[in-house]
Every structure is written in C-alpha cells, then in structure tokens.
Design an enzyme around this catalytic site. Sequence first.
Site, PDB file in Angstrom:
ATOM      1  CB  SER A  40     100.556   0.952 -32.225  1.00 60.67           C
ATOM      2  OG  SER A  40     100.848   1.203 -33.455  1.00 60.67           O
ATOM      3  NE  ARG A  54     103.453   4.409 -43.224  1.00 60.51           N
ATOM      4  CZ  ARG A  54     103.673   4.711 -41.779  1.00 60.51           C
ATOM      5  NH1 ARG A  54     104.196   5.828 -42.004  1.00 60.51           N
ATOM      6  NH2 ARG A  54     103.448   4.199 -40.762  1.00 60.51           N
ATOM      7  CG  ASP A  84     101.004   1.953 -42.519  1.00 54.59           C
ATOM      8  OD1 ASP A  84     100.451   2.711 -43.294  1.00 54.59           O
ATOM      9  OD2 ASP A  84     101.114   2.121 -41.178  1.00 54.59           O
ATOM     10  CG  ASP A 105     107.874  -3.971 -34.526  1.00 50.25           C
ATOM     11  OD1 ASP A 105     108.210  -4.921 -33.742  1.00 50.25           O
ATOM     12  OD2 ASP A 105     106.883  -3.792 -34.971  1.00 50.25           O
TER      13      ASP A 105
HETATM   14  N1  ARG Z   1      94.751   2.845 -39.292  1.00 53.21           N
HETATM   15  C1  ARG Z   1      95.548   4.007 -39.829  1.00 53.21           C
HETATM   16  C2  ARG Z   1      96.012   3.728 -41.467  1.00 53.21           C
HETATM   17  O1  ARG Z   1      95.621   2.734 -41.753  1.00 53.21           O
HETATM   18  C3  ARG Z   1      96.894   4.267 -39.273  1.00 53.21           C
HETATM   19  C4  ARG Z   1      97.879   3.072 -39.283  1.00 53.21           C
HETATM   20  C5  ARG Z   1      98.915   3.219 -38.324  1.00 53.21           C
HETATM   21  N2  ARG Z   1      98.661   3.373 -36.942  1.00 53.21           N
HETATM   22  C6  ARG Z   1      99.122   3.271 -35.772  1.00 53.21           C
HETATM   23  N3  ARG Z   1      98.843   3.709 -34.810  1.00 53.21           N
HETATM   24  N4  ARG Z   1     100.530   2.831 -35.803  1.00 53.21           N
HETATM   25  O2  ARG Z   1      96.301   4.667 -41.914  1.00 53.21           O
END
Ligand code: ARG
Length: 394
Positions: free
Chosen positions: A176, A95, A124, A16
């Site tokens: 992921s 983040r 995110d 991405d």
């Molecule tokens: N659900 C989690 C959050 O919102 C992780 C998000 C990212 N997860 C991932 N497998 N890329 O904090």
Amino acid sequence: MDKEKKVVLAYSGGLDTSVAVRWLADKGYDVIAYMADVGQGGDFKKLRKRALSAGAIKVVVEDLKEEFAKDFVFKSLKAGAVYESNYLLATALSRPLIAKGLVKTARKEKAEAVGHGCTGKGNDQVRFEVTVMALAPDLKIIAPLREWDMHSRDEEIEYAKERDIDIDVTKKSPYSLDQNIWGISIECGVLEDPWNEPPQDAYKMTVDPQKAPNRAAYVEIEFKKGCPVALNGKTYRAVELITRLNEIGGKHGVGRTDLVENRLIGIKSREIYEAPAGWILHNSHKELEALVLDRELTHFKQGISLKYAELVYYGLWFTPLKKALDGFIDKTQENVSGTVKVKLLKGTASVVARKSQHSLYKKEMATYDPGDKFDRSVAEGFIKVWGMPYKSNQ
Ligand code: ARG
C-alpha cells in the site's frame, strides 16, 4: 438539484475510492470526485475518466503542490518535526491540506457532505475528519469503507466489475503506497512481518545504497529564515527545489527509513519510508540551527519539535496549539539563514560545512591554537560555583 444529497469525495483513483463513488451514488448522492495534486504522480486525465465511469457527476482536480511545500512541508521543516525519529510525516502533512480542499469544494458546490476512502484502522481517517470538524463543523462526513460490508479487495473488485467501473486490477502493487513531493509511505504485504527485511522492489524513490555511485555528490543549500531557497547557488521555488533534491538524493540511496510506529488508533504498524529531499533538508537545517541558535533555545526547541511532530501525526494541524507553536518557531527562525554543504554518499547525507552571517561560532574562543581569546582564569571560579551543590561533605 437537491442540496441534501451532494457529497464531495476525496478521490485517489484507486479501487477503494472508485468503488466508493458508486456506493455513494447508489445511496442517492450526487458525487463530486475531488483530486488534490500533491505530487503523487499518476495520469489525472485517466483518473478523471475513471471517476466519471464510476458514477461521479463532476471531477475537480486542484494542483496544491506549491501550497503543500510552502505552508505545510516547510513549516514542519522549520519545526524540525520527525515522528518517532524516522518518519518525516509526508502522508500526515498532506491530509489537512486535502481536507481543506474538500471543504472549500463542498462550499463552492453547496454540498452537504464530504467523504474519504480511508480504512477504519488507520491514522488518515482521523486526520481528514478532525480537519473537517475544525474548518466546517456543520459538514457531514461519510467514510464508506467503515460502513459498507465488503471486507476484501476481491469483493470490491467483484462489485466494480458487476457495475462496469473502469478499474485497473492488473497493476496492483503488493504494497500500500502513499506518495507526494515530500516522500512515500509503503506498507502491507511482506512488510507486515517486522522480521522481514524490506525487499528492494518495495522502494520507489531511491536506489539501493549498495548500488549507488562510489563517488560522493555535493550539494550546497541556502536557507533564508529557516526555508531552503537555493541549490548550488541557483534559486528555486519550493516544489522545484524539493523535486531536484529528491532526484539527486534518490540516486545516492538517501532517505530510506524503516519503522515500527505507534498509530494514533492504538495499533503498532510497520511501515517503510523514502524521503530523500526531506532528510537532506532536515539534516542541513539542523546543522544551520546549531551554528546560529544559542544553547538554551536549541535544547528547548528539541522538545517543541517532538510535540509538533505529534500534532502533525495526530491530525491536529488546524488547532490553537499548532498555531501558537508556529509563532514560536517563526521567531526562532529569524537568524536561520546561511549555506550548508551536504555530501551524498551511499545512502548518507552528511553535512560537511556550514556558514551564516548570523553565526554564533567564535573561532577565537574555540581554538587551541595561538590567537585564543578565552580567559581560562574564569573557568575555575565557574566550576567551583557550578559544582558546589554536589560537593560531598565526607
Ligand atoms: N503510517 C503513515 C501515517 O500514518 C502513512 C499512512 C499511509 N500509508 C500507506 N502506505 N498508504 O502517516
């Protein structure tokens, strides 16, 4: 160089964000790829080359691990922040720090925009953008994945191939993943059906608890004002301490959770998590607090923990409420110093002993053995007054 056309993009090195580099460059931007090392692993040299091959004019790599551990992870530990009982917020905590790094780099490079490679339905994107809005409201934010009209991985691969971008499509995991020193978040693939038990190959940091050693391991953790400072009597810096606990916890299958969670964006999603050090530290910290905090403070703080976890999950790190809560939490941690002994066995991390010079536990009050100092005669009057409002007249 034209200031209007410079963007700093949060670059992970995956498909991405590699495609996003070229897409932004094709739109006329000078793209600076920004990589924050928060312990996700990976070969930064290789990723640097990949960003350049995709069309970035510059790559910035910053090691933020110690800052992440001390200023983000340990704050959430002191707060007791756990989202929906099962998520220690590894992704969510990283983040705001990465976004802060983006802003800093944008200022240094005199860029007018920042960008990220988040999808349009996750948390995110919110965390990145709210942080940028709070720290640098004048910066433009670009989210290529929300804008472009590629809607599948295959289309992105084709886009990359046509433009000779060095991507690694063979090693794609069926899941992921998002990893840092505080843990890993795993979603997609077969996990999207909440009735599917996670297959063993989904886990990266922990062994199957059934295959973990039959003999328990013990670890003694020393805390100072709510932060862990030593393991088995040896002092460590934050990152080192967490890394060691991840290793030993992982070997004993500690720290797996499985959660259907409520995303900020209104969707329920199923994600599994691994956070061996995180759960060992949270369990220990909670038990140490149980020893040194009085009842009212303990119970009140439980409500604050829930709120704090929500703020982190919702991307509201750089906000007045979060700052005010940190003030409260630091006050509660003044006496949270001492040592906790944890037993690691087949997926569990149980606190088996604790001590502190600030302990409020008084054996002479608690004991049923000779030496009891509790004056039982006062109990009767206490109960009479306490129960008075509930005394039935019939
Ligand atoms: N659900 C989690 C959050 O919102 C992780 C998000 C990212 N997860 C991932 N497998 N890329 O904090």
